[in-house]
Scaffold this active site. Structure first.
Site, PDB file in Angstrom:
ATOM      1  N   ASP A 144       7.509   2.029 -12.483  1.00 24.37           N
ATOM      2  CA  ASP A 144       7.275   2.460 -11.116  1.00 24.37           C
ATOM      3  C   ASP A 144       7.112   1.265 -10.195  1.00 24.37           C
ATOM      4  OD1 ASP A 144       5.240   5.467 -10.605  1.00 24.37           O
ATOM      5  OD2 ASP A 144       7.397   5.144 -10.609  1.00 24.37           O
ATOM      6  N   LYS A 166      10.249   3.728  -6.279  1.00 26.26           N
ATOM      7  CA  LYS A 166      10.571   4.359  -5.016  1.00 26.26           C
ATOM      8  C   LYS A 166       9.793   3.654  -3.912  1.00 26.26           C
ATOM      9  CE  LYS A 166      10.985   8.863  -7.303  1.00 26.26           C
ATOM     10  NZ  LYS A 166      10.512  10.263  -7.332  1.00 26.26           N
ATOM     11  N   MET A 277      -1.395   7.042   0.099  1.00 29.75           N
ATOM     12  CA  MET A 277      -0.042   7.131   0.656  1.00 29.75           C
ATOM     13  C   MET A 277      -0.055   7.698   2.069  1.00 29.75           C
ATOM     14  SD  MET A 277       1.733   8.617  -2.844  1.00 29.75           S
ATOM     15  CE  MET A 277       0.424   9.853  -2.998  1.00 29.75           C
TER      16      MET A 277
END
Length: 358
Positions: A144, A166, A277
């Protein structure tokens, strides 16, 4: 004889973890490094942002070799690596590649497995002992963007690394594709470690990967990780619970509007709010809290890249949090904390502060 690379222009073709490892090694040896890759992992983008190397977001072309002294190839495509290597040989350029992962075909009755490993909040020494042991036993590591990427450079020789990182607003590898990689690699009899930031089951979509493995008949287990929701505030001097101030924690992802429960937790002082986030929507979140009745003077904090040497943070009253973040130039990844606990260990009103001052 060791090559003398100080001041030499070096081209790295590829932007994944193996290319990044080559680039960082060449930097350590004094080379002037340019990375050519459409997409690049954090170990490329971060030193590029710091001005330590140059990253050009496009694929390498043969003409690029005219201006370099040495070529390092790690594009992830055997065809592309061979094409660039042949072009370098025609120009009599030195060429280096990362070690080719050794193919280790399993015995006929060998069953593969998937291990979902929580890598922790960022610092490589905050991964659990069990998680580290599985990394050392892995045949394949599916990594990740937010995991402890520096650990990838310490993997045993022959371990294959698949980069599925990502970035906000840009997901080059879909969750369905990630699930297929895990299942397909395990079907070959391999031990597959899915290295994820934080904890796999806290906004890490680990549940979806677990179900994909179970539905495919693949053995799967979870190694919990230290979550940034708790660790980042703690290391920045903010206890998410504190006697007399907060009896609980409400953790929410920040991709959309805050839930009514999150707003109520702050308004009523029932729990500390931690948002992961949430930097892209920070303005909206603060507006939602204030419109929902939260006290504008509620202590709040934002911690960027917590647990790492690049950590920066600000504290401010809720009504001034957005301005304080903008003045300090904080960027994702970051953790937002709202509640009286932000001022618990300072004994005073929260104020805007700079790097490593929370």
């Amino acid at each position: 004889m060791e090559l003398q690379l100080a001041g030499r222009p070096v081209l790295v073709a590829g932007g994944g973890p193996r290319a990044a490892a080559l680039a960082l090694d060449l930097l350590d040896r004094g080379a002037e490094v340019t990375v050519l890759a459409r997409e690049a992992c954090e170990d490329v983008t971060e030193p590029a942002a710091e001005g330590r190397l140059r990253w050009v977001p496009r694929d390498a072309a043969e003409d690029d070799l005219d201006a370099c002294w040495l070529l390092a190839v790690a594009t992830g495509s055997a065809v592309e690596d061979s094409r660039l290597t042949a072009a370098a040989e025609r120009r009599r350029l030195l060429t280096v590649r990362p070690p080719v992962p050794a193919e280790r075909p399993p015995a006929r009755r060998c069953r593969g497995r998937v291990v979902l490993v929580g890598g922790g909040p960022g610092a490589e020494d905050l991964i659990t002992v069990r998680g580290m042991r599985w990394l050392e036993r892995a045949d394949v590591v599916v990594a990740d963007r937010l995991g402890p990427s520096t650990l990838l450079r310490r993997l045993p020789a022959g371990v294959e690394v698949v980069d599925v990182g990502k970035t906000p607003g840009h997901h080059p590898v879909s969750q369905g594709e990630i699930n297929r990689v895990l299942v397909d690699q395990a079907a070959l009899g391999r031990t597959v470690v899915r290295l994820k930031g934080g904890d796999p089951f806290l906004f890490g979509r680990g549940g979806e990967e677990w179900l994909a493995c179970v539905e495919a008949g693949v053995d799967v287990e979870v190694v919990p990780g230290v979550s940034s929701a708790l660790a980042v505030p703690a290391l920045a001097g903010v206890p998410v619970t504190h006697r007399g101030l907060s009896r609980g924690v409400w953790v929410e992802h920040g991709h959309g509007r805050l839930s009514e429960a999150a707003v109520a937790a702050v308004r009523d002082g029932a729990a500390t709010l931690v948002v992961l986030m949430g930097m892209a929507n920070l303005d909206q979140h603060v507006a939602d809290l204030l419109a929902g009745g939260a006290d504008p003077g509620t202590p709040a904090a934002v911690v960027e890249r917590g647990t790492t040497p690049q950590e920066r943070a600000v504290r401010a009253p809720l009504s001034g949090l957005v301005r304080a973040v903008r003045e300090q130039g904080l960027r994702p990844p970051a953790v937002v904390v709202v509640g009286a606990v932000v001022a618990a260990l300072t004994g005073g009103e929260p104020v805007a502060c700079g790097e490593n001052e929370v």
